[in-house]
Motif scaffolding. Structure first.
Motif, short mmCIF file in Angstrom:
data_model
loop_
_atom_site.label_atom_id
_atom_site.label_comp_id
_atom_site.label_asym_id
_atom_site.label_seq_id
_atom_site.Cartn_x
_atom_site.Cartn_y
_atom_site.Cartn_z
N ILE A 96 5.18 -2.66 -10.70
CA ILE A 96 3.95 -2.14 -10.09
C ILE A 96 2.74 -3.03 -10.39
O ILE A 96 1.85 -3.19 -9.55
CB ILE A 96 3.68 -0.68 -10.55
N SER A 97 2.69 -3.62 -11.56
CA SER A 97 1.54 -4.50 -11.87
C SER A 97 1.56 -5.74 -10.99
O SER A 97 0.51 -6.21 -10.52
CB SER A 97 1.57 -4.89 -13.36
N LEU A 98 2.75 -6.29 -10.73
CA LEU A 98 2.85 -7.46 -9.85
C LEU A 98 2.48 -7.08 -8.42
O LEU A 98 1.84 -7.87 -7.71
CB LEU A 98 4.28 -8.02 -9.89
N ILE A 99 2.85 -5.90 -7.99
CA ILE A 99 2.52 -5.46 -6.63
C ILE A 99 1.00 -5.35 -6.47
O ILE A 99 0.44 -5.75 -5.44
CB ILE A 99 3.21 -4.12 -6.30
N ARG A 100 0.33 -4.80 -7.49
CA ARG A 100 -1.14 -4.69 -7.41
C ARG A 100 -1.78 -6.07 -7.30
O ARG A 100 -2.69 -6.29 -6.49
CB ARG A 100 -1.67 -3.95 -8.64
N SER A 101 -1.34 -7.01 -8.13
CA SER A 101 -1.94 -8.35 -8.09
C SER A 101 -1.59 -9.08 -6.79
O SER A 101 -2.42 -9.77 -6.21
CB SER A 101 -1.47 -9.18 -9.29
N GLN A 102 -0.35 -8.89 -6.32
CA GLN A 102 0.08 -9.53 -5.08
C GLN A 102 -0.63 -8.96 -3.86
O GLN A 102 -0.83 -9.65 -2.86
CB GLN A 102 1.59 -9.41 -4.91
N LEU A 103 -1.02 -7.69 -3.95
CA LEU A 103 -1.76 -7.09 -2.83
C LEU A 103 -3.09 -7.81 -2.64
O LEU A 103 -3.50 -8.12 -1.52
CB LEU A 103 -1.99 -5.60 -3.09
N VAL A 104 -3.76 -8.12 -3.74
CA VAL A 104 -5.02 -8.86 -3.68
C VAL A 104 -4.77 -10.27 -3.13
O VAL A 104 -5.54 -10.77 -2.30
CB VAL A 104 -5.68 -8.93 -5.08
N VAL A 105 -3.68 -10.89 -3.60
CA VAL A 105 -3.34 -12.24 -3.12
C VAL A 105 -3.07 -12.22 -1.62
O VAL A 105 -3.53 -13.10 -0.87
CB VAL A 105 -2.12 -12.79 -3.88
N ILE A 107 0.85 -1.20 0.00
CA ILE A 107 0.00 0.00 0.00
C ILE A 107 0.88 1.24 0.00
O ILE A 107 0.59 2.23 -0.71
CB ILE A 107 -0.95 -0.02 1.22
N PHE A 108 1.97 1.21 0.78
CA PHE A 108 2.90 2.34 0.80
C PHE A 108 3.47 2.58 -0.59
O PHE A 108 3.58 3.74 -1.05
CB PHE A 108 4.03 2.04 1.80
N ILE A 109 3.84 1.49 -1.30
CA ILE A 109 4.38 1.62 -2.66
C ILE A 109 3.35 2.26 -3.58
O ILE A 109 3.65 3.18 -4.36
CB ILE A 109 4.81 0.25 -3.22
N LEU A 110 2.09 1.77 -3.50
CA LEU A 110 1.05 2.28 -4.39
C LEU A 110 0.74 3.75 -4.13
O LEU A 110 0.30 4.47 -5.04
CB LEU A 110 -0.22 1.44 -4.23
N LEU A 111 0.95 4.21 -2.91
CA LEU A 111 0.69 5.61 -2.57
C LEU A 111 1.86 6.52 -2.87
O LEU A 111 1.76 7.74 -2.69
CB LEU A 111 0.32 5.73 -1.08
N LYS A 112 2.98 5.95 -3.32
CA LYS A 112 4.17 6.75 -3.61
C LYS A 112 4.60 6.54 -5.06
O LYS A 112 5.49 5.75 -5.37
CB LYS A 112 5.32 6.33 -2.67
N PRO A 113 3.98 7.23 -6.02
CA PRO A 113 4.31 7.03 -7.45
C PRO A 113 5.79 7.28 -7.77
O PRO A 113 6.31 6.72 -8.74
CB PRO A 113 3.41 8.03 -8.16
N GLU A 114 6.45 8.11 -6.94
CA GLU A 114 7.85 8.44 -7.24
C GLU A 114 8.79 7.25 -7.08
O GLU A 114 9.94 7.30 -7.58
CB GLU A 114 8.33 9.61 -6.37
N ILE A 115 8.34 6.19 -6.41
CA ILE A 115 9.23 5.02 -6.27
C ILE A 115 8.76 3.85 -7.13
O ILE A 115 9.29 2.75 -7.00
CB ILE A 115 9.35 4.58 -4.78
#
Length: 395
Positions: free
Chosen positions: A66-75, A52-60
């Motif tokens: 990022i696509s894997l992080i979104r899918s892994q967040l749901v997992v 969630i921290f990554i998704l809220l910080k576009p600069e990193i």
């Protein structure tokens, strides 16, 4: 204010007693599994927080997939809910024999699969993965029966090694959750990568340290309790003969002078025969309490066998030992016990005293005190007799 502090101290003592007595090692395997599942949930929540921290910080986003992080967040959210269901399932069936046999294997397999998956995502030989594998393996070996854990750990290690080779030969990607730019350059200089490693290492380190400290504290408590049991007589809660001899040897090694008092309850066999062994046990306990209440903090009192007790008095002269023995004799004489059939029995005891002035050998001094005790019983009982050297020895 003083009353408040007293209440707090009492509460803390009760809490410590409960903590020490509730040894994790004595938990059932299923209860240990519930603990592991809660720790896995905490780890998943840390993953969710990081993503969630990554998704809220576009600069990193430049450092991650990022696509894997979104899918892994749901997992991660879904697996966390499944873990809570598994905890409830274990809790609901905790008293079932089949659950205590089967579920620990299931829980450990799920835990290992999740750890290997997370390790694959951040890098199978990254510091976080290696550190987590070593720490969790150690805690698992401490917590669980080796028959349960070894097969699972060996299987996990084989998978771990296979994934390392597959990564090396580029059959699977290394650390797919990071951007290739981070991995191809010197990632150890990248503050984001270093921070991520620390983020996953530090919580595991803290949890493992806390668990190890709890287990070590409870082990120490259990060892001291077992040691205490080996030192005391279970009926009277006095020291037993073996431990008394050890303490007396310590006094002897310090080259201190001392006195020995041997005590024998008068007509104890008749008490047992007339009123039963339960009443005899009560008489022994009463005498033990009376002797303990009369001695000094530095003195050592023990049950020496049957109805005999013994007291060691460091730095004590014969005159002082006689005075103490007389106080003990009067205390016992004033003790009246009531039997089950409402008979009142007055206890008495005989005392024999010897000092290290009589001899420098521990066994000999006790033998001399026993001779003095025999003389006290021969002279009518319920009296104190010091050892007296025969006239030919004095000459």
């Amino acid at each position: 204010m003083a009353g408040s502090n007293l209440g707090i101290n009492l509460f803390l003592r009760k809490l410590k007693t409960q903590f020490d007595s509730n040894i994790i090692m004595n938990w059932s395997s299923l209860h240990k599994c519930i603990l592991i599942l809660f720790l896995t949930v905490a780890l998943h929540l840390s993953w969710i927080a990081w993503k969630i921290f990554i998704l809220l910080k576009p600069e990193i986003w430049q450092w991650v997939n990022i696509s894997l992080i979104r899918s892994q967040l749901v997992v991660n959210i879904g697996s966390t809910l499944l873990l809570f269901l598994l905890i409830a399932f274990c809790y609901f069936f905790q008293h079932k024999k089949w659950a205590n046999t089967v579920l620990p294997h299931v829980v450990i397999i799920i835990f290992i699969m999740l750890m290997l998956t997370d390790g694959f995502l951040v890098g199978i030989y990254s510091p976080a993965t290696v550190f987590a594998f070593v720490c969790i393996s150690g805690v698992g070996l401490i917590l669980f029966n080796r028959k349960i854990i070894y097969v699972q750990l060996i299987t996990a290690l084989l998978f771990y090694i296979a994934m390392m080779f597959c990564t090396y030969w580029r059959l699977i990607p290394y650390a797919p959750i990071f951007n290739e730019h981070v991995l191809e350059n010197n990632r150890h200089d990248n503050p984001f990568w270093v921070g991520t490693m620390l983020y996953f290492i530090v919580p595991i380190l803290i949890v493992c340290l806390i668990l190890c400290e709890i287990l070590l504290s409870q082990w120490r408590h259990r060892e001291s309790f077992i040691k205490r049991l080996s030192e005391i007589d279970p009926l009277t809660n006095l020291y037993n003969r073996r431990f008394f001899n050890e303490k007396l040897s310590d006094i002897q090694n310090k080259q201190s002078y001392y006195a020995i008092i041997l005590i024998d309850i008068d007509h104890f066999k008749d008490i047992n025969d007339l009123y039963g062994h339960h009443f005899g046990d009560e008489a022994l306990c009463q005498v033990a309490n009376l002797l303990s209440s009369q001695i000094r903090h530095s003195d050592i009192v023990a049950r020496y066998g049957g109805e005999e007790f013994i007291i060691a008095l460091p730095e004590t002269t014969l005159v002082s030992a006689q005075a103490l023995a007389e106080r003990c004799r009067l205390a016992i004489q004033n003790q009246v016990l009531e039997s089950i059939d409402h008979h009142f029995v007055q206890l008495t005891a005989s005392f024999g005293i010897a000092t290290s002035d009589d001899d420098d050998n521990i066994s000999k001094i006790i033998h001399l005190a026993d001779k003095a005790l025999y003389r006290a019983k021969q002279s009518g009982r319920n009296q104190v007799q010091p050892y007296q050297k025969p006239i030919n020895e004095i000459a």
